[in-house]
Design a protein around this motif. Structure first.
Motif, PDB file in Angstrom:
ATOM      1  N   ILE A 138      17.265  57.301  42.304  1.00 34.81           N
ATOM      2  CA  ILE A 138      17.763  57.640  41.147  1.00 34.81           C
ATOM      3  C   ILE A 138      18.320  56.468  40.242  1.00 34.81           C
ATOM      4  N   LEU A 139      19.382  55.781  40.958  1.00 33.99           N
ATOM      5  CA  LEU A 139      20.140  54.675  40.471  1.00 33.99           C
ATOM      6  C   LEU A 139      19.215  53.440  40.204  1.00 33.99           C
ATOM      7  N   ASP A 140      18.119  53.391  40.915  1.00 31.09           N
ATOM      8  CA  ASP A 140      16.976  52.327  40.883  1.00 31.09           C
ATOM      9  C   ASP A 140      16.341  52.551  39.640  1.00 31.09           C
ATOM     10  N   HIS A 141      15.913  53.841  39.333  1.00 31.87           N
ATOM     11  CA  HIS A 141      15.139  54.179  38.137  1.00 31.87           C
ATOM     12  C   HIS A 141      15.952  53.940  36.990  1.00 31.87           C
ATOM     13  N   GLY A 142      17.169  54.391  36.907  1.00 35.20           N
ATOM     14  CA  GLY A 142      18.145  54.338  35.899  1.00 35.20           C
ATOM     15  C   GLY A 142      18.407  52.814  35.414  1.00 35.20           C
ATOM     16  N   VAL A 143      18.783  51.902  36.554  1.00 34.62           N
ATOM     17  CA  VAL A 143      18.749  50.467  35.998  1.00 34.62           C
ATOM     18  C   VAL A 143      17.585  50.049  35.580  1.00 34.62           C
ATOM     19  N   ALA A 144      16.500  50.313  36.335  1.00 35.96           N
ATOM     20  CA  ALA A 144      15.108  49.714  35.543  1.00 35.96           C
ATOM     21  C   ALA A 144      14.919  50.073  34.350  1.00 35.96           C
ATOM     22  N   ALA A 145      15.414  51.584  33.714  1.00 38.26           N
ATOM     23  CA  ALA A 145      15.274  51.994  32.664  1.00 38.26           C
ATOM     24  C   ALA A 145      16.212  51.499  31.457  1.00 38.26           C
ATOM     25  N   GLY A 146      17.245  50.643  32.044  1.00 35.45           N
ATOM     26  CA  GLY A 146      18.421  50.357  31.143  1.00 35.45           C
ATOM     27  C   GLY A 146      19.599  51.296  30.846  1.00 35.45           C
ATOM     28  N   ARG A 147      19.298  52.455  31.766  1.00 31.97           N
ATOM     29  CA  ARG A 147      20.348  53.746  31.465  1.00 31.97           C
ATOM     30  C   ARG A 147      21.317  53.434  32.479  1.00 31.97           C
ATOM     31  N   PHE A 148      21.423  52.952  33.533  1.00 27.49           N
ATOM     32  CA  PHE A 148      22.492  52.560  34.254  1.00 27.49           C
ATOM     33  C   PHE A 148      22.926  51.373  34.516  1.00 27.49           C
ATOM     34  N   ARG A 149      24.244  50.750  34.619  1.00 22.95           N
ATOM     35  CA  ARG A 149      24.695  49.388  35.299  1.00 22.95           C
ATOM     36  C   ARG A 149      25.379  49.464  36.447  1.00 22.95           C
ATOM     37  N   VAL A 150      24.676  49.018  37.367  1.00 22.99           N
ATOM     38  CA  VAL A 150      25.401  48.884  38.782  1.00 22.99           C
ATOM     39  C   VAL A 150      24.811  47.462  39.498  1.00 22.99           C
TER      40      VAL A 150
END
Length: 196
Positions: A138-150
């Motif tokens: 989930i986090l990988d997907h969010g980072v790739a989509a620019g939605r999460f920063r981690v």
């Protein structure tokens, strides 16, 4: 000791697991005796072996059932969610709610992992890794989509799980906040921490 009226088959096995869960939670696995377990259920000690092989078998079954339920609930919560923000919110809701409702199981699965024999421990660790992997994805997907920063999604997942699991140490059903408010606060904390 006489056999409890109506205690047989699946009903007795369920009673053994319920009593075992409570006794391990209250006293720890090492302190649990099969004699005490049988007394709590209302059967003779020797009758336990009609339902469980060993004390280790009981512990493994309790922890495996917990992980099986947790994974099944997570799969259901995430079904059809492609948006990483929605998936993360569903993960937080499931994790917090499950941990509020199943404190005994969670506590035993975490504190008694050390008491499992190597083969049993390996099975449970693999199940835990599957659970953790779903959050990492989930986090990988969010980072790739620019939605999460981690910086590291694996570390981020472990930090989130540790924070959410902490609820087991302080939550009380009769406390000032209801489950929905507690879920909302945790969701906000996680989302704000990952804001891209």
């Amino acid at each position: 000791m006489s056999r409890t009226a109506g205690s047989h088959g699946p009903a007795t096995l369920a009673a053994i697991r319920k009593a075992g869960l409570r006794l391990i939670y209250e006293h720890g696995y090492e302190a649990l005796t099969l004699r005490r377990l049988a007394a709590d259920v209302g059967i003779l000690s020797g009758s336990l072996y009609n339902h469980i092989k060993t004390k280790q078998d009981l512990l493994f079954t309790l922890v495996r059932n917990h992980m099986t339920d947790l994974l099944a609930n997570l799969d259901q919560a995430l079904a059809g969610l492609d948006d990483p923000v929605a998936a993360l919110a569903a993960f937080v809701r499931l994790h917090v709610t499950y941990h509020m409702e199943r404190r005994y199981e969670v506590y035993i699965a975490n504190s008694e992992l050390r008491s499992l024999e190597p083969e049993n421990r390996a099975t449970i660790v693999a199940m835990r890794e599957r659970y953790e992997r779903q959050l990492i994805e989930i986090l990988d997907h969010g980072v790739a989509a620019g939605r999460f920063r981690v910086a590291d999604t694996r570390v981020g997942a472990f930090a989130i799980i540790a924070m959410l699991t902490g609820i087991c140490t302080w939550y009380r059903p009769d406390g000032p906040l209801g489950p929905e408010e507690i879920v909302r606060i945790h969701t906000d904390l996680v989302m704000q921490g990952l804001a891209g």
